[in-house]
Design an enzyme around this catalytic site. Structure first.
Site, PDB file in Angstrom:
ATOM      1  N   SER A   1      12.106 -11.558 -25.359  1.00  0.00           N
ATOM      2  CA  SER A   1      11.927 -12.149 -24.029  1.00  0.00           C
ATOM      3  C   SER A   1      12.214 -11.117 -22.942  1.00  0.00           C
ATOM      4  CB  SER A   1      12.871 -13.339 -23.864  1.00  0.00           C
ATOM      5  OG  SER A   1      14.212 -12.915 -24.028  1.00  0.00           O
TER       6      SER A   1
ATOM      7  N   GLU B   1      15.869  -1.391 -19.113  1.00  0.00           N
ATOM      8  CA  GLU B   1      16.760  -2.151 -20.006  1.00  0.00           C
ATOM      9  C   GLU B   1      17.964  -1.305 -20.420  1.00  0.00           C
ATOM     10  OE1 GLU B   1      14.415  -4.397 -22.736  1.00  0.00           O
ATOM     11  OE2 GLU B   1      16.159  -5.451 -23.523  1.00  0.00           O
TER      12      GLU B   1
ATOM     13  N   ASP C   1       9.501  -2.805 -28.520  1.00  0.00           N
ATOM     14  CA  ASP C   1       9.087  -4.058 -27.886  1.00  0.00           C
ATOM     15  C   ASP C   1       8.208  -3.793 -26.667  1.00  0.00           C
ATOM     16  OD1 ASP C   1      10.761  -5.073 -29.777  1.00  0.00           O
ATOM     17  OD2 ASP C   1      12.416  -5.453 -28.400  1.00  0.00           O
TER      18      ASP C   1
HETATM   19  C1  GLA Z   1      15.579  -5.239 -30.606  1.00  0.00           C
HETATM   20  C2  GLA Z   1      15.326  -3.996 -29.777  1.00  0.00           C
HETATM   21  C3  GLA Z   1      14.253  -3.116 -30.411  1.00  0.00           C
HETATM   22  C4  GLA Z   1      14.500  -2.879 -31.892  1.00  0.00           C
HETATM   23  C5  GLA Z   1      14.826  -4.196 -32.589  1.00  0.00           C
HETATM   24  C6  GLA Z   1      15.225  -3.983 -34.030  1.00  0.00           C
HETATM   25  O1  GLA Z   1      14.464  -6.082 -30.551  1.00  0.00           O
HETATM   26  O2  GLA Z   1      14.919  -4.345 -28.487  1.00  0.00           O
HETATM   27  O3  GLA Z   1      14.177  -1.908 -29.705  1.00  0.00           O
HETATM   28  O4  GLA Z   1      15.511  -1.926 -32.084  1.00  0.00           O
HETATM   29  O5  GLA Z   1      15.868  -4.898 -31.937  1.00  0.00           O
HETATM   30  O6  GLA Z   1      14.135  -3.520 -34.743  1.00  0.00           O
END
Ligand code: GLA
Length: 370
Positions: A124, A157, A169
């Site tokens: 999210s 972030e 992500d």
């Molecule tokens: C979270 C983080 C990603 C990644 C995942 C684990 O979603 O935002 O950058 O490290 O955990 O794969």
């Protein structure tokens, strides 16, 4: 799902209409967990749950923001930014990283509507940041490529919100296309689309347990363990290692060896998953999901008993090909590969049993109900 139209409209909140509209999806990750910040491989795909942003530039350096999930409007100043430890940090962070990169961004009013549940492992936060940055790019006419936009989202972030996440992500949300997974090589910075073939489907089940990477010491701790393992092995990051390096791990303290083994074997699973998708072999993909879960549970230690139970319950279904924890862990969602046409029905059955046996508010997050 929370309605995207819930709560007051933009005009009602701010007394003027919005001038820009932008949106960004959530994501699932088929395989490749905790590999991104290790310079490894991941295979995420955009998910059709959305964050939608309406925005209007305003005179001065004030930001006023409303969220259908968190309420408001709340206010923050771009000229004297302060981390508040809540969702407004994402909004301020998006504008501040653009300013830091030399873009001219002033104050604005923004209404955010989201159907991506926070803390569920569907990203999210990256969805919100990419939607905000898309809106700011349009509102201020910024020369920002989709790749740079992803990098800025991660920067916001990490630097402003204070969550030391990787780039997976933001990349898939900014660059990915529906119906395709994106093979990410975070070390080489290479990205390749891998279409999802017919013959299978993905479901996403919410465990009802929430994580929060910004204040969760656990995600940061795993990242630090990986960095320490790499330093002890004399490599820049664990992603440069391959299966041939597994015997070297015996030189590490046992816990660090397990963390490194997860990263090395997970990279191999990502490559195998790409081969499975290209060949249309959903059952091979399912088997890899199960192996990935075992590795996250035993070697990387980011699962929880309820998540293990949810995976186990899913895998007991005849139409399920495999399942595993999705995202950073310590709560969140489980992704399930099912036979074609079965995802919703199987997901409802599994979640019903899970709720009964744990008393947790489990839910089907994907696919949407009829
Ligand atoms: C979270 C983080 C990603 C990644 C995942 C684990 O979603 O935002 O950058 O490290 O955990 O794969």
């Amino acid at each position: 799902m929370d309605g995207l139209d819930a709560g007051p409209g933009f005009d009602e909140l701010f007394g003027v209409p919005p001038v820009v509209f932008a949106e960004a999806p959530g994501r699932i990750n088929l395989l490749g967990e905790h590999t991104d910040y290790n310079g490894g491989l991941a295979l995420p795909s955009p998910l059709g749950l959305w964050t939608r942003v309406e925005l209007r530039p305003m005179p001065g350096g004030q930001v006023r923001a409303f969220s259908t999930l968190a309420g408001g409007p709340v206010e923050g100043a771009l000229d004297e930014p302060r981390r508040r430890g809540d969702w407004l940090d994402y909004v301020l962070g998006a504008a501040l990283v653009l300013r830091k990169a030399g873009h001219r961004v002033g104050g604005f009013a923004v209404r955010i509507a989201s159907e991506v549940p926070p803390g569920s492992g569907l990203s999210s936060s990256a969805s919100l940041l990419v939607a905000l940055l898309r809106a700011l790019r349009t509102a201020y006419g910024l020369p920002l490529s989709d790749l740079e936009l992803a990098e800025r989202a991660q920067q916001a972030e990490v630097e402003f919100v204070g969550a030391p996440v990787g780039l997976m992500d933001h990349l898939v949300i900014s660059l990915g296309r529906p119906g395709e997974a994106l093979l990410l090589d975070l070390g080489a910075r290479r990205f390749e689309a891998v279409p999802l073939p017919p013959g299978g489907e993905m479901a996403v089940l919410d465990s009802g347990l929430r994580h929060h990477h910004a204040d969760g010491a656990s995600y940061a701790a795993r990242r630090a363990e990986c960095e320490r393992a790499a330093a002890l092995l004399g490599v820049p990051c664990l992603g440069v290692l391959g299966e041939g390096d597994l015997p070297r791990l015996s030189a590490l303290p046992p816990e660090l060896a397990r963390r490194a083994r997860h990263v090395i074997t997970e990279d191999e699973r990502v490559l195998a998953a790409v081969r499975a998708l290209r060949a249309g072999h959903w059952s091979a993909l399912g088997a890899l999901l199960v192996q990935g879960h075992v590795s996250l549970r035993d070697d990387f230690a980011v699962s929880l008993p309820e998540i293990d139970l949810l995976v186990e319950m899913a895998c007991a279904e005849a139409d399920v090909l495999g399942a595993r924890l999705c995202g950073g862990g310590f709560g969140g969602a489980v992704v399930v590969a099912t036979k074609a046409g079965q995802a919703r029905q199987v997901a409802e059955q599994v979640v019903g049993r899970y709720r009964q046996s744990t008393g947790r508010p489990g839910a089907v997050l994907w696919p949407p109900g009829g």
